[in-house]
Design a protein around this motif. Structure first.
Motif, PDB file in Angstrom:
ATOM      1  N   ASN A 156     -23.253 -19.076   3.644  1.00 57.04           N
ATOM      2  CA  ASN A 156     -22.374 -17.954   3.979  1.00 57.04           C
ATOM      3  C   ASN A 156     -21.499 -17.611   2.786  1.00 57.04           C
ATOM      4  N   ASP A 158     -18.029 -15.261   1.974  1.00 59.89           N
ATOM      5  CA  ASP A 158     -16.991 -14.439   2.580  1.00 59.89           C
ATOM      6  C   ASP A 158     -16.678 -13.229   1.705  1.00 59.89           C
ATOM      7  N   GLY A 167     -20.884 -24.194   6.547  1.00 53.32           N
ATOM      8  CA  GLY A 167     -19.462 -24.087   6.849  1.00 53.32           C
ATOM      9  C   GLY A 167     -18.557 -24.875   5.942  1.00 53.32           C
ATOM     10  N   LYS A 676     -17.113 -24.793  14.663  1.00 51.32           N
ATOM     11  CA  LYS A 676     -17.343 -23.602  13.848  1.00 51.32           C
ATOM     12  C   LYS A 676     -18.829 -23.304  13.878  1.00 51.32           C
ATOM     13  N   SER A 678     -22.077 -20.162  13.080  1.00 53.05           N
ATOM     14  CA  SER A 678     -22.460 -18.891  12.473  1.00 53.05           C
ATOM     15  C   SER A 678     -23.923 -18.613  12.788  1.00 53.05           C
ATOM     16  N   LYS A 680     -27.352 -15.592  11.924  1.00 54.46           N
ATOM     17  CA  LYS A 680     -27.896 -14.413  11.263  1.00 54.46           C
ATOM     18  C   LYS A 680     -29.183 -14.027  11.974  1.00 54.46           C
ATOM     19  N   ASN A 698     -24.951 -10.396  11.224  1.00 50.76           N
ATOM     20  CA  ASN A 698     -24.325 -11.674  10.875  1.00 50.76           C
ATOM     21  C   ASN A 698     -23.095 -11.900  11.733  1.00 50.76           C
ATOM     22  N   TYR A 699     -22.892 -13.135  12.173  1.00 50.38           N
ATOM     23  CA  TYR A 699     -21.688 -13.461  12.929  1.00 50.38           C
ATOM     24  C   TYR A 699     -21.132 -14.799  12.449  1.00 50.38           C
ATOM     25  N   GLN A 700     -19.803 -14.854  12.260  1.00 51.20           N
ATOM     26  CA  GLN A 700     -19.110 -16.099  11.962  1.00 51.20           C
ATOM     27  C   GLN A 700     -17.995 -16.280  12.978  1.00 51.20           C
ATOM     28  N   SER A 701     -17.900 -17.460  13.541  1.00 46.41           N
ATOM     29  CA  SER A 701     -16.963 -17.706  14.632  1.00 46.41           C
ATOM     30  C   SER A 701     -15.543 -17.952  14.129  1.00 46.41           C
ATOM     31  N   GLY A 712     -13.059 -14.968  13.589  1.00 47.17           N
ATOM     32  CA  GLY A 712     -14.450 -14.663  13.355  1.00 47.17           C
ATOM     33  C   GLY A 712     -14.681 -13.172  13.157  1.00 47.17           C
TER      34      GLY A 712
END
Length: 787
Positions: A156, A158, A167, A676, A678, A680, A698-701, A712
């Motif tokens: 990932n 940012d 993570g 945590k 994530s 895709k 895409n998702y990140q918690s 997130g």
């Protein structure tokens, strides 16, 4: 938790390729003249998906060798002017496939009718790593390496360019297996490498002792393309975008009997916007400082890359590569500050406007000698030396204008003279003593020499006076010496690999203005072990262990800070110590006809954890890294791929980690638990023979930090590709962050203060065109800065 279960179940409907450890050998000849055919393209292609698994080109004597970790494939041999040869039937003896002499027949097809392109990215699973072979992913077209990494499973990135693996931020980034100034955050790093210049990305969560021990979370190794096609090959690329992303690039490659010459020329201009909002609140008297800011960083860049391979003979090759880049930066920023007292009354409002200019020269050389031994092509010796140089001459000026009230800070300016020189000397020796046993050994000596002369001036009565408290000259010299030895055994079903690495680190830092000196010297042993077992053709398992270290980098130690927002400061800690980790992993690989799946269970124990801690004083929040206790993380990861139709492929990546933090810092207890995760998901559609469409989500918690919470976010990318002139020309259109929802939001909540920050970069549009000329495949330039 229901959401987590749903994503896990959904991703079980996707997958990757399986591991089988197969070596294919053969020679290519002209059927009529019986002469060897050098530079022919040989590829192993998946039976189910028709995608290229791995490929190579034949040598001057027509010989070739392919290594892959897969089943269910056929082999294709192609060369311009010859009919394609397809081999679907062969025998494997102890993982060895001998195809013997392959005869190519002349073809009446024209050049434009012969095309060998790896269109889609694939993943190979090897004993100690996963290899993400970068295809022509539309969403990365016209972008840089950071966008490519964000498509790689387990990785990932940012909005500020920070890279994490599963993570965790303790990641070592390598270029072609070596440390590089390009991977240092202070040099603007990986945004300077183009997507189309990347051959593959190796994700190594449990590295063997052959690799440097740096990176507590693992290693990401970026392999840069280098073509060796016969005769003259090349391509030209043009890109334009909004915000500004304009560039032109030219790639050339010339292959002769003794030399392979390659060159890259590029120039461009781009803008990177950034919007932020911060709140600093004292919970003692309820006073508050709020800021709204926007920044626009503009960059002009010019690149020249030259290199050559000199083939002394069939067994000895010398490679020399030199890069030069020059960047001109200008940045405009505007921050609106509001200061309120405990009763909520506004005491002051003012704007802080800043202008920053910088010039960045960058140089790089890489000299490598490779020797193959006659008894076995895998019996090799590699000697290399690498040098990277980066400089920054930067000046900033900040002017404050009062709108309301009477309080107004003084105007300031900054002068920065930064330099970095990295040298690496490396030796690697590989000897397949038998068909089953292989020995590896070697060493690395690395030197990092960095200096940052930082001066801050305050405007006092129309006169610039240097701020002694904020100015200083920081020097950083780190030397790492490492030696390693590994052995591996490959049986019919079982595979074993074990090794040991010893590293000595010698670090010295100095603040010369205030006469503050720090030094440390320590030696560590780093063992590693890996095992694999093939249960059946459709199912195999792998297990691994490694011990790792994450040393503080220069910017973690450097106590200087950016005063662009003088109420929200980030600075280094010269007393920071390295963190150590023990990594355990168990992986299963499943293969079905149209579906494949990789599932991993892992445990990461980290000591002396480097955490970002925020201090609060006089309404100013200062964030700095500190060593705080122990972290245990237990995780579950899935990578999946599903191809229900020839025109549609769905791939997914999911990672869930539960962590337990135990630590005390300055009498404050930081014990807590959290999780945590994530995910895709990418859908690729083949609309027609010449049009492809790609959509990625895409998702990140949300997750806990030692002092607060980071929220997130969900975001998506799309891409559209149109092939022209039977693939010689390509037109791409991409949108990064379609809904501008990729936002970084964090809070720090303590007994005496509250800190809130949010930042975003918005969406990006890119339109690109590239055209290839010459014989075979040519390198392309995607429009981002290469070096």
């Amino acid at each position: 938790m229901n959401k987590v279960i749903f994503v896990i179940c959904f991703l079980f409907a996707s997958g990757q390729l399986a591991a089988q450890n197969i070596t294919i050998r053969g020679t290519v000849f002209d059927a009529k003249s019986n002469e060897a055919v050098p530079f022919a393209s040989i590829a192993a292609i998946d039976n189910a998906t028709a995608e290229v698994i791995v490929g190579t080109t034949s040598k001057l004597d027509g010989s070739f060798e392919l290594k892959l970790d897969s089943i269910g494939f056929y082999v294709e041999v192609r060369f311009v002017g010859y009919a394609t040869k397809k081999i679907t039937s062969f025998n494997s003896v102890e993982g060895q496939i001998e195809l013997g002499k392959l005869l190519l027949e002349k073809s009446s097809l024209s050049l434009n009718e012969v095309e060998i392109v790896a269109e889609k990215s694939t993943v190979e699973f090897k004993l100690d790593k996963r290899v993400f072979n970068v295809g022509s992913d539309i969403s990365s077209s016209g972008m840089g390496a950071l966008e490519v990494l964000n498509n790689v499973p387990s990785v990932n990135v940012d909005i500020e360019g920070a890279i994490s693996l599963r993570g965790n931020s303790g990641v070592q980034i390598l270029i072609n297996g070596k440390p590089s100034v390009l991977t240092d955050e202070g040099s603007n790093a990986l945004g300077t490498i183009t997507a189309d210049m990347i051959e593959s990305v190796e994700v190594i969560t449990n590295p063997s002792a052959k690799y440097e021990a740096e990176g507590s979370a693992g290693i990401i190794n970026i392999i840069i393309k280098k073509q060796e096609k016969k005769a003259l090959n090349g391509s030209i690329s043009l890109n334009t975008g909004y915000p500004n992303n304009h560039s032109v690039g030219l790639s050339l490659n010339q292959r002769t009997e003794k030399f392979n010459l390659f060159a890259q020329l590029g120039a461009g201009y781009r803008t990177r916007p950034y919007n932020s909002h911060t709140i600093n609140q004292s919970l003692v008297d309820n006073s508050l400082v709020e800021s709204l800011g926007e920044e626009f960083k503009n960059e002009n860049f010019y690149n020249v890359i030259l290199g050559t391979d000199f083939y002394i003979n069939d067994l000895n090759v010398i490679t020399l590569t030199g890069n030069f880049a020059y960047e001109i930066e200008s940045e405009e920023s505007a921050y609106d500050f509001t200061l309120s007292n405990g009763d909520g009354q506004i005491e002051s409002e003012y704007q802080r406007a800043g202008i920053t200019t910088a010039t960045n020269p960058k140089y790089q050389f890489d000299l490598q000698y490779a020797k193959e031994f006659k008894n076995n092509k895998d019996h090799q010796l590699l000697l290399s030396t690498t040098g990277h140089f980066f400089g920054k001459d930067q000046a900033s000026a900040f002017e404050n204008v009062l709108n309301v009230g009477s309080f107004l800070p003084s105007d300031q300016k900054i002068e920065t003279d930064f330099h970095q020189a990295d040298y690496a000397f490396k030796l690697d020796y590989t000897n397949p003593i038998s068909k089953k046993f292989t020995y590896e050994g070697g060493g690395l000596y690395e030197i990092n020499d960095i200096g940052n002369d930082y001066k801050v001036f305050d405007n006092e009565s129309d006169s610039w006076v240097e701020s002694i408290d904020l100015s200083n000259n920081f020097l950083y010299i780190q030397k790492v010496l490492g030696v390693y030895s590994t052995g591996s055994i490959q049986l019919d079903k079982w595979g074993f690999k074990a090794g040991l690495r010893l590293e000595n680190t010698d670090l010295e830092t100095a603040l010369t203005t205030t006469n503050e000196y720090h030094s440390s010297n320590y030696t560590n042993l780093f063992p590693s072990a890996h095992v694999s077992y093939k249960i059946s053709k459709r199912y195999s398992m792998q297990a691994g262990y490694s011990k790792r270290i994450s040393r503080p980098r220069m910017w973690d130690l450097n106590p200087f800070f950016n005063i662009q927002n003088s109420y929200s400061i980030k600075k280094g800690n010269p007393n920071l110590a390295p963190e150590y980790s023990d990594s355990y992993e168990l992986t299963s690989i499943f293969i079905l006809d149209k579906l494949s799946l990789n599932a991993s269970l892992y445990f990461l124990h980290t000591e002396n954890v480097m955490e970002q801690v925020t201090y609060f004083e006089d309404n100013i929040s200062t964030t700095t890294p500190e060593n705080i206790g122990v972290r245990d993380q237990t995780g579950l990861e899935f990578n999946a791929k599903y191809k229900p139709f020839k025109w549609f492929t769905l791939s997914g990546d999911f990672n869930y980690g539960y962590f337990n933090r135990v630590g005390t810092f300055e009498s404050q207890v930081f014990d807590f638990n959290g999780d945590k995760w994530s995910s895709k998901m990418t859908g690729k559609f083949k609309v027609s023979k010449t049009i492809d469409f790609e959509l990625t989500g895409n998702y990140q918690s949300t997750y806990k930090t030692v002092q607060g919470i980071t929220s997130g976010f969900l975001y998506g990318n799309l891409g559209l590709r149109k092939k022209l002139w039977k693939g010689k020309g390509v037109l791409n259109f991409t949108v990064q962050d379609i809904f501008a929802s990729r936002v970084r939001e964090s809070t720090v909540s303590q007994t005496d203060f509250y800190y809130y920050s949010i930042g975003s970069r918005g969406r990006f549009f890119t339109l690109g065109f590239s055209y290839s000329f010459g014989k075979g495949e040519a390198m392309t330039y995607s429009g981002s800065r290469r070096f």
